[in-house]
Design an enzyme around this catalytic site. Structure first.
Site, PDB file in Angstrom:
ATOM      1  N   ASN A   8       0.822  -1.218   0.000  1.00 15.41           N
ATOM      2  CA  ASN A   8       0.000   0.000   0.000  1.00 15.41           C
ATOM      3  C   ASN A   8       0.856   1.269   0.000  1.00 15.41           C
ATOM      4  OD1 ASN A   8       0.602  -0.848   2.779  1.00 15.41           O
ATOM      5  ND2 ASN A   8      -0.584   0.946   3.370  1.00 15.41           N
ATOM      6  N   HIS A   9       2.123   1.168   0.420  1.00 11.35           N
ATOM      7  CA  HIS A   9       2.982   2.365   0.419  1.00 11.35           C
ATOM      8  C   HIS A   9       3.618   2.645  -0.931  1.00 11.35           C
ATOM      9  CE1 HIS A   9       3.309   3.899   4.624  1.00 11.35           C
ATOM     10  NE2 HIS A   9       2.622   2.797   4.811  1.00 11.35           N
ATOM     11  N   HIS A  57       0.936  -8.311   0.023  1.00 12.37           N
ATOM     12  CA  HIS A  57       1.263  -7.361   1.075  1.00 12.37           C
ATOM     13  C   HIS A  57       0.144  -7.275   2.109  1.00 12.37           C
ATOM     14  CE1 HIS A  57       2.897  -3.987   3.217  1.00 12.37           C
ATOM     15  NE2 HIS A  57       1.720  -3.422   3.157  1.00 12.37           N
ATOM     16  N   HIS A 132       2.143  -6.016   6.249  1.00 13.08           N
ATOM     17  CA  HIS A 132       1.181  -4.916   6.439  1.00 13.08           C
ATOM     18  C   HIS A 132       0.879  -4.570   7.902  1.00 13.08           C
ATOM     19  CE1 HIS A 132      -1.709  -2.122   4.852  1.00 13.08           C
ATOM     20  NE2 HIS A 132      -2.785  -2.835   5.083  1.00 13.08           N
TER      21      HIS A 132
END
EC number: 3.1.3.16
Length: 203
Positions: A8-9, A57, A132
């Site tokens: 997500n990053h 992730h 995560h």
């Protein structure tokens, strides 16, 4: 070889907020910010090890019946959307109770062991491995051993005191061998040194 998956990053908005963009501008240039953004859009969303271990992730999905072919068919060459399969694979978290629930993050969802079990059965897989979430020991096994969270950054942001971990899978049975480790000294750069000013107020 080394296989990287998108998290997500790996997105422009998260890079701006959490300081990756600021660090790249400071050490390299604006051009490299754009290059990283482009590369992040090319990263795979998932891997399957020896047709048995599903690696992502974040986590699983708000609907049942998602097949590996559906994941393969996602057009990943973009910034992550705010809903749908791509969003959920990057943002979702497991929960101890069965079923599905809202995410504590406000993006993605929480999913129970029954969701994990059905996904694995539908795709003839044995195990979900995801990251995560910070874990004290660097890892946590959930969902009757069918899901492992592994988090490889020890003492996250220099303040969590957690161990890091990684998993070795040895052929042919692919039994997970989890190795955890502690933080070691590093150069004196403050955590979030390049983060958005708004976030630094909370340091």
């Amino acid at each position: 070889g080394m296989y990287l998956a998108r998290g997500n990053h790996e997105s422009k908005s998260m890079n701006k907020i959490y300081g990756f963009e600021g660090e790249v501008k400071s050490k390299l240039s604006d051009t490299f910010v754009e290059l990283f953004a482009e590369v992040f859009c090319c990263l795979p969303l998932a891997h399957v090890i020896n047709k048995k271990v599903f690696v992502v992730h974040g986590g699983l999905f708000s609907v049942d019946g998602v097949k590996l072919s559906d994941i393969k068919a996602i057009d990943r060459f973009c910034e992550p959307p705010e809903e749908g399969l791509m969003c959920e694979i990057l943002w979702s978290d497991p929960q101890p109770q069965p079923g599905r629930g809202p995410s504590k993050r406000g993006v993605g969802l929480s999913f129970g062991g029954d969701v994990t079990k059905r996904f694995l059965e539908d795709n003839n897989l044995d195990l979900v491995v995801r990251s995560h979430e910070v874990k004290d020991e660097g890892y946590e096994t959930m969902h009757d051993g069918k899901l492992i969270t592994v988090f490889s950054a020890p003492n996250y942001c220099d303040q969590m005191g957690n161990k890091g971990a990684f998993i070795r899978f040895n052929a042919p049975d692919l039994k997970p061998d989890i190795v955890s480790f502690s933080a070691v000294p590093h150069p004196d750069v403050k955590p979030m040194a390049y983060a958005n000013n708004f976030l630094r107020m909370f340091q």
